[in-house]
Design an enzyme around this catalytic site. Structure first.
Site, PDB file in Angstrom:
ATOM      1  N   LYS A 203       0.856  -1.186   0.000  1.00 57.94           N
ATOM      2  CA  LYS A 203       0.000   0.000   0.000  1.00 57.94           C
ATOM      3  C   LYS A 203       0.892   1.237   0.000  1.00 57.94           C
ATOM      4  O   LYS A 203       1.668   1.453   0.932  1.00 57.94           O
ATOM      5  CB  LYS A 203      -0.909  -0.010   1.227  1.00 57.94           C
ATOM      6  CG  LYS A 203      -1.787   1.229   1.314  1.00 57.94           C
ATOM      7  CD  LYS A 203      -2.833   1.105   2.396  1.00 57.94           C
ATOM      8  CE  LYS A 203      -3.660   2.373   2.485  1.00 57.94           C
ATOM      9  NZ  LYS A 203      -4.705   2.261   3.510  1.00 57.94           N
ATOM     10  N   LYS A 229       1.459   9.825   6.837  1.00 53.66           N
ATOM     11  CA  LYS A 229       1.205   8.408   6.588  1.00 53.66           C
ATOM     12  C   LYS A 229       2.403   7.758   5.900  1.00 53.66           C
ATOM     13  O   LYS A 229       2.466   6.537   5.794  1.00 53.66           O
ATOM     14  CB  LYS A 229      -0.087   8.230   5.782  1.00 53.66           C
ATOM     15  CG  LYS A 229      -1.347   8.534   6.585  1.00 53.66           C
ATOM     16  CD  LYS A 229      -2.586   7.839   6.004  1.00 53.66           C
ATOM     17  CE  LYS A 229      -3.806   8.079   6.903  1.00 53.66           C
ATOM     18  NZ  LYS A 229      -4.897   7.108   6.657  1.00 53.66           N
ATOM     19  N   LYS A 260      -2.007  -1.505  -3.981  1.00 51.15           N
ATOM     20  CA  LYS A 260      -2.892  -0.336  -3.950  1.00 51.15           C
ATOM     21  C   LYS A 260      -2.076   0.948  -3.966  1.00 51.15           C
ATOM     22  O   LYS A 260      -1.129   1.031  -3.184  1.00 51.15           O
ATOM     23  CB  LYS A 260      -3.708  -0.416  -2.661  1.00 51.15           C
ATOM     24  CG  LYS A 260      -4.641   0.732  -2.445  1.00 51.15           C
ATOM     25  CD  LYS A 260      -5.260   0.609  -1.078  1.00 51.15           C
ATOM     26  CE  LYS A 260      -6.076   1.846  -0.803  1.00 51.15           C
ATOM     27  NZ  LYS A 260      -6.502   1.924   0.554  1.00 51.15           N
TER      28      LYS A 260
HETATM   29  C1  PBG Z   1      -7.561   3.369   5.225  1.00 52.81           C
HETATM   30  C2  PBG Z   1      -7.882   3.168   3.802  1.00 52.81           C
HETATM   31  C3  PBG Z   1      -7.661   4.105   2.779  1.00 52.81           C
HETATM   32  C4  PBG Z   1      -8.209   3.557   1.623  1.00 52.81           C
HETATM   33  C5  PBG Z   1      -8.712   2.291   1.940  1.00 52.81           C
HETATM   34  N1  PBG Z   1      -8.486   2.058   3.311  1.00 52.81           N
HETATM   35  C6  PBG Z   1      -7.115   5.483   2.789  1.00 52.81           C
HETATM   36  C7  PBG Z   1      -5.918   5.839   3.516  1.00 52.81           C
HETATM   37  O1  PBG Z   1      -5.019   5.026   3.766  1.00 52.81           O
HETATM   38  O2  PBG Z   1      -5.861   7.009   3.870  1.00 52.81           O
HETATM   39  C8  PBG Z   1      -8.227   4.266   0.304  1.00 52.81           C
HETATM   40  C9  PBG Z   1      -9.227   3.828  -0.671  1.00 52.81           C
HETATM   41  C10 PBG Z   1      -9.467   4.757  -1.806  1.00 52.81           C
HETATM   42  O3  PBG Z   1      -8.819   5.802  -1.974  1.00 52.81           O
HETATM   43  O4  PBG Z   1     -10.366   4.421  -2.584  1.00 52.81           O
HETATM   44  N2  PBG Z   1      -6.792   2.526   5.918  1.00 52.81           N
END
Ligand code: PBG
Length: 336
Positions: A203, A229, A260
């Site tokens: 991620k 983050k 992701k």
């Molecule tokens: C949070 C989470 C996020 C997404 C899915 N779970 C955002 C983040 O890490 O701030 C993003 C999904 C999207 O942008 O469609 N843990």
């Protein structure tokens, strides 16, 4: 000039002459069974509320969510990923609400599971919807970092509660170290040996999450300069590290690994696909969805063709399943 023919051994165009012939050599097919629909749920019984930066995506009360899940399943989409939008009053520094046995997401899961038992339910294991600062975990005493190990202990409890509510895949999306192993251990100890883990293994710290943070109201952390983050999500510049993160999660017991975002990371999806036999999911995130819609609204891109191509590319790159806000639209178009 006589009509001179080139002497060519290879003429790939022979196989492109008609649609029927192109179909014979088509390598990648996108089908509803490849898709997972992310859905947002809110408390109470408000009318569906469209998310400003995500046209066609709504925050749904539980009753509407159940209807949506029934429709989605009937269209052949096998799974949904549910995200809660919490009343800001329920948020605090430690994300205490995450461990409330009656918290919104658990009530939503129970309702959906009862109505559509064969629809797989995926829920995020992370604290960002619950913390006042919007980070995915709890902070250390100095409040200058997310406390990895304390967070992992909370995540393991969250996962067990989600499994108890009927979730099929818990999906740690927090990027803490060691959380997959801790969650597997906690699930097994509580008897949930059949609850799977879909790990957000790779991620990235991405700008493409912007609209999602509007959707769930977790935008604060994105803008915190001292504590970003980036201290837990991956650097978009890194590729080798993606394989490392994936391998750690597989070793700790992940049933599915995820990359992701998806569209800007097709090289990563392919590398991960080549490096493991574990199923690979890719998340076409909110910003990927929003940019296609925005360009379509301006008349600059064709919505239907662009969304299809964007997802086909993700599948071609090696994803076995794709989380996408286009899931229902694609499934409808597939049905014809
Ligand atoms: C949070 C989470 C996020 C997404 C899915 N779970 C955002 C983040 O890490 O701030 C993003 C999904 C999207 O942008 O469609 N843990």
């Amino acid at each position: 000039m006589p009509n001179e023919k080139l002497v060519l051994t290879h003429r790939p165009r022979r196989l492109r002459r008609f649609a029927s012939r192109r179909a014979m050599v088509e390598e990648t097919v996108l089908r509803p069974a490849d898709l997972i629909a992310p859905l947002f749920v809110v408390d109470g019984s408000p009318a569906p509320e469209e998310i400003g930066s995500m046209p066609g995506v709504f925050r749904l009360a539980i009753a509407d969510l159940v209807k949506e899940c029934q429709e989605i399943f009937a269209l052949g989409v096998p799974a949904v990923a549910l995200f809660p939008k919490l009343d800001p009053k329920l948020k605090d520094e430690n994300g205490t609400e995450a461990l409330n046995p009656q918290t919104l997401i658990l009530r939503a899961v129970r309702a959906v599971k009862q109505a559509v038992p064969e629809l797989s339910i995926i829920t995020d294991v992370a604290l960002d919807p619950y913390t006042s600062h919007g980070h995915d975990g709890v902070l250390n005493a100095e409040k200058d970092n997310v406390d990895n190990d304390r967070t992992v202990a909370i995540l393991a409890q969250m996962a067990v509660m989600q499994a108890e509510a009927g979730v099929d895949f818990v999906a740690p999306s927090d990027m803490m170290d060691g959380r997959v192993g801790a969650i597997r251990k906690a699930l097994d100890a509580a008897g949930y040996t059949d609850t799977a883990i879909m790990a957000y293994s790779v991620k990235y710290n991405s700008a493409y999450y912007g609209p999602f943070r509007d959707a769930v109201g977790s935008a604060q952390a994105a803008g915190t300069r001292l504590l970003s983050k980036a201290t837990y999500q991956m650097n978009p510049a890194n590729r080798r590290e993606a394989i490392r993160e994936m391998q750690l999660d597989v070793a700790e017991g992940a049933d599915v690994v995820m990359v992701k975002p998806a569209g800007a990371y097709l090289d990563i999806i392919r590398e991960v696909r080549n490096a493991t036999r574990t199923p690979v999911a890719a998340y076409q995130v909110s910003g990927e969805y929003s940019q296609i819609h925005a360009a379509a609204r301006l008349g600059w891109l064709d919505l239907v063709r662009t969304r299809h191509e964007s997802l086909l590319a993700i599948k071609r790159a090696g994803a076995d399943m794709i989380l996408t806000y286009f899931a229902k639209d694609i499934a409808k178009a597939y049905k014809g």
